[in-house]
Write an enzyme that holds these catalytic residues in place. Sequence first.
Site, short mmCIF file in Angstrom:
data_model
loop_
_atom_site.label_atom_id
_atom_site.label_comp_id
_atom_site.label_asym_id
_atom_site.label_seq_id
_atom_site.Cartn_x
_atom_site.Cartn_y
_atom_site.Cartn_z
N GLU A 115 60.09 -37.19 -15.37
CA GLU A 115 60.58 -35.82 -14.91
C GLU A 115 62.41 -36.35 -13.76
OE1 GLU A 115 60.59 -32.60 -14.08
OE2 GLU A 115 61.87 -32.29 -12.84
N ASP A 146 66.50 -39.90 -15.14
CA ASP A 146 67.48 -39.07 -15.86
C ASP A 146 66.57 -38.98 -17.56
OD1 ASP A 146 68.61 -37.58 -17.51
OD2 ASP A 146 70.37 -38.02 -16.69
N ASP A 165 60.27 -31.05 -22.77
CA ASP A 165 59.77 -29.96 -21.78
C ASP A 165 60.56 -29.88 -20.90
OD1 ASP A 165 58.73 -28.02 -20.00
OD2 ASP A 165 57.02 -29.58 -19.57
N1 SAM Z 1 58.64 -24.18 -19.52
C1 SAM Z 1 60.40 -25.18 -18.71
C2 SAM Z 1 61.18 -24.02 -19.71
O1 SAM Z 1 61.86 -24.21 -20.51
O2 SAM Z 1 62.15 -23.66 -18.77
C3 SAM Z 1 60.46 -25.95 -18.37
C4 SAM Z 1 59.56 -26.36 -17.55
S1 SAM Z 1 59.90 -28.06 -16.62
C5 SAM Z 1 59.62 -27.63 -15.20
C6 SAM Z 1 61.18 -28.34 -16.71
C7 SAM Z 1 61.92 -29.85 -16.18
O3 SAM Z 1 63.07 -30.49 -16.62
C8 SAM Z 1 62.32 -30.00 -14.64
O4 SAM Z 1 61.10 -29.98 -13.76
C9 SAM Z 1 63.36 -30.44 -15.17
O5 SAM Z 1 63.56 -30.60 -13.10
C10 SAM Z 1 63.42 -30.87 -16.01
N2 SAM Z 1 64.32 -31.89 -16.02
C11 SAM Z 1 66.06 -31.54 -16.50
N3 SAM Z 1 66.48 -32.42 -16.24
C12 SAM Z 1 66.56 -33.49 -16.39
C13 SAM Z 1 66.54 -34.72 -17.54
N4 SAM Z 1 67.70 -35.26 -17.64
N5 SAM Z 1 65.66 -36.05 -17.40
C14 SAM Z 1 64.14 -35.47 -16.71
N6 SAM Z 1 63.60 -34.31 -16.37
C15 SAM Z 1 65.06 -33.85 -16.67
#
Ligand code: SAM
Length: 293
Positions: A115, A146, A165
């Site tokens: 995350e 990332d 996700d």
């Molecule tokens: N149910 C959700 C939606 O689609 O609206 C997804 C929930 S989850 C909270 C999504 C997560 O992906 C976020 O906390 C965000 O920080 C994370 N995220 C975004 N880009 C990312 C990346 N490149 N690597 C890892 N995590 C990432």
Amino acid sequence: MQGSIRYEGGSIYLEEVGPEHTIVRYELKKLLYSRQTPYQRVEIADSYDYGRMLILDGCVNVSERDEANYHEMIAHVPALLYPHPESVLVVGGGDGGTVRELLKHDGMRRIDVVEIDAEVVAACKRFFPSLASSFDDPRVHVYNEDGTEFVQRAQSSKYSVVIVDSSDPIGPAEGLFTRDFYQSCHRILDDNGIVVAQSESPYVYPGILKQVYDLFNEIFNAVYPYHISVPTYPSGQIYMMMGLKDAGDTEQFVDSQVQNFFSNHKAGLKYLTPDILKGIFQLPGDVRKVLRG
Ligand code: SAM
């Protein structure tokens, strides 16, 4: 999607805009938390109709009322299709809901979560303990970096299942919707491995759904999109793209595994039923049309 929280006449509203001429508006009881991180604006609010919401860059990512729909479907479909998965990677998923569901599977040995934003995890531990307490399980390892870089470095064939996700492909999640990223996901899966990726709605982002479908067809031996009803997603629905490394006949669920899982977790599941699994890969005509292009 874009959105923002507004104050009007003593009330608070979240407005999400998208596609271009549609605005979805939620009245909020209270804004509980708001912080700009290096990656995004993280807000948590209590809403009248959907309970607490995690809002990233003005878009609802999780709501208490319908989170089970999304988390049960993103986690259990691949975890029931793969014969007894032991090692899973979750990319994104900082609220903890997907991990909470994965931990319901007997034999789960290790779940790695990558995350990008440590603030999401910290805020969810405080405001969504029923989701984020899953991070305290000793089988769960959280890496704050990332996801695109993590999968590039990860060992080949390490995981039974990879679950993407992620938030929308604007901002930090952009790289999670690319050919390079999905190719790395393919490489780190074992021979029977399965990947599932959040791939948006045919009504809001038909181009993204089609792009992910086409990339999956280039990279995986078999591809099965499936639908989840999630009222707080714009258009009320979202599709998952599932790719199988081995075509075989692995789209068949193993009856004994499914029966065993549902008899153990009858009380714990809110959305997914054995009957939903029976028709899960059937697509409506309008979605087939989007995928054909
Ligand atoms: N149910 C959700 C939606 O689609 O609206 C997804 C929930 S989850 C909270 C999504 C997560 O992906 C976020 O906390 C965000 O920080 C994370 N995220 C975004 N880009 C990312 C990346 N490149 N690597 C890892 N995590 C990432």
